[in-house]
Design a protein around this motif. Sequence first.
Motif: not given
Length: 335
Positions: A101-120
């Motif tokens: 199932v394709p997944i699209l992120s809408l989020a415009k931030g980075l995960e605190p702690g891991t510094r990962l982008r939402p798609t990661q």
Amino acid sequence: MARPVRVVVLGSGSWGTTVAGLAAHNTPTLLWARNPDTAAEINEQRRNSRYLGDRELPEGLRATSDIVEAAHEADVLVVGVPSHAVRATLEQIADRLRAWVPILSLAKGLEPGTRLRPTQVVSECLPGHPVGLLSGPNIAGEIADGMAAAAVVAIQDDSVATALQPLFASKVFRVYRNTDVLGCELGGVLKNIVAIAAGMAEGLGVGDNTRAMVLTRGLAEMTRLGEAMGADPRTFAGLTGIGDLIATCTSPASRNRRVGEALARGLTLDEALAELGQVAEGVKTAPTVMELAREYDVEMPIAAEVEAVVAGRRTPAEAYRGLRKVAAGHEQDIV
Ligand SMILES: NC(=O)C1=CN([C@@H]2O[C@H](COP(=O)(O)OP(=O)(O)OC[C@H]3O[C@@H](n4cnc5c(N)ncnc54)[C@H](OP(=O)(O)O)[C@@H]3O)[C@@H](O)[C@H]2O)C=CC1
Ligand SMILES: O=C(CO)COP(=O)(O)O
């Protein structure tokens, strides 16, 4: 005859609800709201009053507060919760999604702690799915009002992007494609920090030339970090870069800009966020972006001042005085 594609959107804030509304005009769409009262209001009154006021939502849009039911239904999954909530939200549906199932992120931030982008984060939580994002200059209220706008579906496999484009597009909402996922995603993340700086400038009563300087040098910082991290610098000249930067820095409806303005009026960060009552991703992202700037050895004086203000080490006026001390180098120095 094949059944239509079913879109599921997770997160019923202003943007998740608006994107679900766009999709509902094209195909059956289900919106997950963590609050059962929000789901009931959408189903019974076709409104999400907390986030979109009196605006009427499309008839075809259904809502549920059962995230597992939502996941089972998805042919395409859209993740519309704020960055800090992506992992905890998706962990609830690990193994519940059908294959590929394709997944699209809408989020415009980075995960605190891991510094990962939402798609990661999405790829870590739900491995084996094509993952991309929908991003661009998209102030939710304007799009919910049917004003013309454009966005980009960014995903590595262009054939997947081509299949997803028509699900969200309308006569007034143009959806482009881009394969530079990193550049498109960083554009949306980094412009929020410049928007806080633009809001502070607004609150301090600066002139139009100062506004233009903040935007232009803010874009230079975004492009510098993006290129150092491996993005295509041309992406920052597109909708997800300068496009979103202009919308967010100039719109009085931007939450990030409003936080900057409130800080310049003398409110504390807690007071500014309480007054807002919605997410302003740039606040949590600024320290993480400064960690990246140090790691990649990239100069980001505007982001550094914004980080110092949200951390309480400087006032907005001191931040603007600090920026005056930064030496003016060669304008075209990118990295
Ligand atoms: N609004 C806009 O114009 C645009 C926003 N974006 C991005 O979209 C993302 C979502 O923002 P937006 O819709 O504006 O946010 P809002 O502040 O409008 O709404 C936040 C939504 O996320 C939910 N939520 C908050 N915390 C959690 C959590 N811990 N777990 C699960 N759900 C949670 C809220 O639920 P509840 O109501 O129950 O608290 C609400 O549904 C952000 O990354 C933003 O940058 C991108 C483009 C445009
Ligand atoms: O990303 C946005 C517009 O594209 C919304 O910006 P704010 O989160 O600052 O409101």
